[in-house]
Enzyme design. Sequence first.
Site: not given
Length: 543
Positions: A127-133, A148, A283
């Site tokens: 999984a990959s997001a804007s701040v971390a993966q 993470k 969240d």
Amino acid sequence: MGRNLFHLLRIARVFTRHGLDEFVTAIHLFRPYTFLLKLIPGKKNRSIARGDRLRMALEELGPVFIKFGQVLSTRPDLLPEDIARSLTKLQDQVPPFPGSEAVTIIEKAYGEDLDVHFRKFETESTASASVAQVHYAELHNGTQVIVKVLRPGIESIIERDLELLHTLADLAERHWSQGKRLKPKEIIEDYDRTIHDELDLMREAASASQLRINFENSDLIYVPEVFWPHTTRNVMVMERIYGIPIRDIDRIKAAGIDMKKLAHDGVEIFFTQAFRDGFFHADMHPGNIFVSETGQYRAVDFGIMGTLGTADKRYLAENLLAFFNRDYHRVADAHIRAGWVPPSTNAEQFEAAIRTVCEPIFSRPLSEISFGSFLVDLFRVARVFEMPVQPQLVLLQKTILNIEGLGRQLYPDLDLWETAKPFLEKWMNEQIGPKAAIKTIRRELPNLFTLAPELPGLAHQLMYKLKNDELTVHTRDREVQALRTQNQIEHKRTTRLVLGFGFGLGALMFLPDRSDLSSILMPGIIMACASLLSFIMAFRCRI
């Protein structure tokens, strides 16, 4: 402004191509060049809703702006409803960075080779997001974990874009006609706090550990374990959990899970976090929740957490219960006593404004009323009466909107009020009244024993000075000196009342136990002395 000019021009170009000229011309810097905006090619169809056009522009601008748009979506009390609704569709999914870079970051954080910590490590991110993966891995004892990792260079990117956003907010507030009402500087400051919290994975790990303790052995929700020896500021290692993504309704139904119970369990989990613990996962969108084969919730991603103090919990519960009972005067009064609106607020006018918002709601069945939307409307009214931003309430309303939306996806007939009202009534009964007072005193009593040796001397000294009118206090505050004479007249009467109350309360607290005489009288004496000490400290503060 010089180093931000290039980025400002890029934002202007992207916004204009999406038909958002009004956002660009709001910045006085570009107003002389308005005619040039019409020359930018590829302008989008203005028939698309402005909220959707803004969402697409933020997605094109990149990860930091996507995250900012997500934060904006949590402020429906400040934003127009159509924009807030469209921004909730923003997806925080960006291309992953190479696994080799993740390995380099982890080894630099540990100061040693990767295989010292992991038997296996999957370099391809899951999984990959804007701040971390996130990567899957296995510890040497066979435990399956997720790792993470913060994106390389993300701190400098965020700091650069934050500086730009602060500049934009300042320009908008000074030169945009809607600036004062929408408070862009306030929104950016909120985002600044949120994004910096997410950059510290030690903070997220601590939040996960606290939530795990709060729900230890719970049948409702499972929180994965953090492995602290492998966790640093930019690397976090947590137990890997398994389950059905909560957005996969068909698989959940196929597993034979009771959808109504699942929806109500989600509501109960939230209210337990908020009111029992004062610490909640803020969240809880579908991407962060899984469901076990037995119907137990399993949460991940603890980067954004909310807290509620005792006073906030009490006043919030009082507000909601007053709303259930259509007692708008009590709603207004609770806002004023909580300090959510200025003490000078006209209670009658505030009550009338709240009634105007709330009465139309009761024209529909409760099952059709959005609990989250009610909170948004309530806070929007309060904002008109100069209610300052309450970060904890902003996160609360965002989470309730998420929970309610998720619950109605699982079970369309979910009546969140049906769960909320009994929970709040029970909680309020536990917080107010003789039983609650006795429970608090019993909890605090051990702390009072440490003060006991000092009490006789302090009490004798105070009584002697009161008797001989020798109690004096040195102060430079002229206004306080003027009040001192009046205070001295009141002290003798107040002391008698405090002593009487202390003896009575101390005896009453232990009387139901029917123990021997010493066990009844001694705590009463201690409580009386403690009450007297409290009076002494209060007296010192007053004068």
